[in-house]
Design an enzyme around this catalytic site. Structure first.
Site, PDB file in Angstrom:
ATOM      1  CG  ASP A   1      -2.325   0.494   0.894  1.00  0.00           C
ATOM      2  OD1 ASP A   1      -2.437   1.699   0.624  1.00  0.00           O
ATOM      3  OD2 ASP A   1      -3.278  -0.297   0.914  1.00  0.00           O
TER       4      ASP A   1
ATOM      5  CG  HIS B   1      -5.368   3.701   0.615  1.00  0.00           C
ATOM      6  ND1 HIS B   1      -4.985   2.378   0.475  1.00  0.00           N
ATOM      7  CD2 HIS B   1      -6.623   3.779   0.098  1.00  0.00           C
ATOM      8  CE1 HIS B   1      -5.970   1.687  -0.101  1.00  0.00           C
ATOM      9  NE2 HIS B   1      -6.982   2.514  -0.331  1.00  0.00           N
TER      10      HIS B   1
ATOM     11  CB  ALA C   1      -9.729  -7.977  -8.025  1.00  0.00           C
TER      12      ALA C   1
ATOM     13  CB  SER D   1      -9.322   0.288  -0.283  1.00  0.00           C
ATOM     14  OG  SER D   1      -8.763   0.450  -1.547  1.00  0.00           O
TER      15      SER D   1
END
Length: 393
Positions: free
Chosen positions: A14, A48, A147, A200
């Protein structure tokens, strides 16, 4: 019966992490690294990664550590090659679970993406589940990488009512599970808490679930982890696996009990304690110094105070919770409050005697009582200073 493992690593690829945050204190693994700038500076300029890591930490016990892998530079830029490097690093450094709350457009002809496929395959073979955010564009997850890779576990987002959040969450046949993603409160870089939304935020809930399974069965394959998640998933939406909820919402609240786990208890007395302040001046208000316990998060103990509103010695009792037992008592002082006032004396050789109680007009609030502890005057008229304190009632 099974015994929980001593250490599980969750790699969070991240924007970095605020490792000093109270939720993350003692939870960031020493193998964490800044791959964007090739150093150990994990500063999270975007916040984040801190929010995502906070969700994992807040959902798991202290023996589950965060391997924070920063892939954004000081200009807040990243690349697919940095994602690749971070995933390779995670595998080399012994990650048990990987969280990827990120995504790029699917591009089957991209050479770096093809290399990532190879590393994802390797992670799968090593038994390392990769949880990936489905994306927030209200489109098919097949258009979002990683994903869309069949070896990763794609997670869609639920709103506060635990319904699929169609306002942003991606969907499709590639969705494996769903998790809360809307109005999620977690750690804020720089301190405090922050509420955010997105897939997220959903992915780390599932990464935490994967870590809890690995905590019990460290050698499980990805397929075995997946089957446990399926077993404990509540079917939502259409019957069976569907394009919005996948296999459903996972709830592992009874998992350890079902597995008849033997959880070792740890005495809280084994930890180091510190009070933010050990001395106060009496003002009639209750005093509550902050308690910090080295390498132990706040959710593992409770704090209570006694005799913390009057002059004397106050006590703080720290009591273990969950897998932590015993109590630890600390003390701090509340001292008498001394203030200097100017007192006008109008009599020859008038003495203000220590220990006597006086009311002095024009100086103190109405009906406030003071006790003089020293000072006197030999002047016929004039001013003197005396040291006084409020009489405690």
């Amino acid at each position: 019966q099974y015994q929980v493992n001593t250490k599980i690593k969750v790699a969070v690829i991240d924007t970095g992490v605020d490792k000093s945050h109270s939720i993350l204190k003692g939870r960031i693994d020493s193998s964490s690294y800044n791959l964007a700038e090739n150093n150990t500076d994990l500063e999270d300029n975007l916040g984040h990664g801190t929010h995502v890591a906070g969700i994992v930490a807040d959902s798991t016990p202290d023996n589950i550590k965060i391997m924070a892998l920063k892939i954004f530079n000081s200009s807040n830029r990243s690349s697919t090659i940095l994602i690749l490097n971070a995933l390779q690093y995670a595998l080399e450094k012994g990650a048990d679970v990987v969280n990827m709350s990120l995504g790029v457009d699917t591009n089957a002809t991209n050479s770096t993406q093809n290399q990532l496929d190879v590393v994802i395959d390797k992670a799968y073979q090593l038994g390392i589940p990769i949880f990936a955010a489905a994306g927030n564009e209200s489109r098919n997850v097949s258009q979002v990488y990683p994903a869309s890779n069949s070896k990763t576990i794609a997670v869609s987002a639920l709103d506060k009512s635990l319904a699929f959040d169609s306002s942003y969450s991606n969907y499709g046949a590639g969705i494996d599970f769903c998790a809360p993603g809307t109005d999620i409160t977690s750690a804020q870089a720089g301190g405090g808490l922050l509420t955010q939304e997105g897939t997220s935020m959903a992915a780390p809930h599932m990464a935490a679930a994967g870590a809890m399974i690995k905590n019990l069965h460290k050698n499980y394959s990805v397929s075995q982890v997946y089957k446990v998640l399926q077993k404990y998933a509540k079917d939502l939406g259409s019957k069976g696996k569907d394009s919005y909820y996948g296999n459903g919402l996972v709830d592992l609240s009874t998992y350890y009990k079902d597995e008849k786990v033997t959880v070792s208890k740890t005495s809280i007395k084994n930890y180091k304690f510190k009070l933010s302040k050990t001395s106060y001046i009496y003002d009639g208000k209750a005093k509550k110094p902050k308690v910090t316990v080295k390498n132990l998060s706040r959710k593992n103990y409770s704090v209570s105070y006694k005799n913390n509103k009057k002059v004397g010695t106050a006590t703080v009792t720290i009591k273990g919770k969950g897998n932590y037992t015993g109590t630890k008592t600390l003390t701090f002082k509340i001292k008498k409050r001394y203030i200097k006032y100017r007192v006008r004396v109008g009599m020859l050789n008038y003495r203000i005697k220590p220990g006597n109680t006086y009311r002095i007009k024009g100086i103190l609030r109405k009906k406030q009582v003071i006790k003089v502890v020293n000072g006197y005057s030999k002047k016929s008229r004039g001013d003197i200073w005396v040291k006084i304190f409020y009489k405690n009632k």
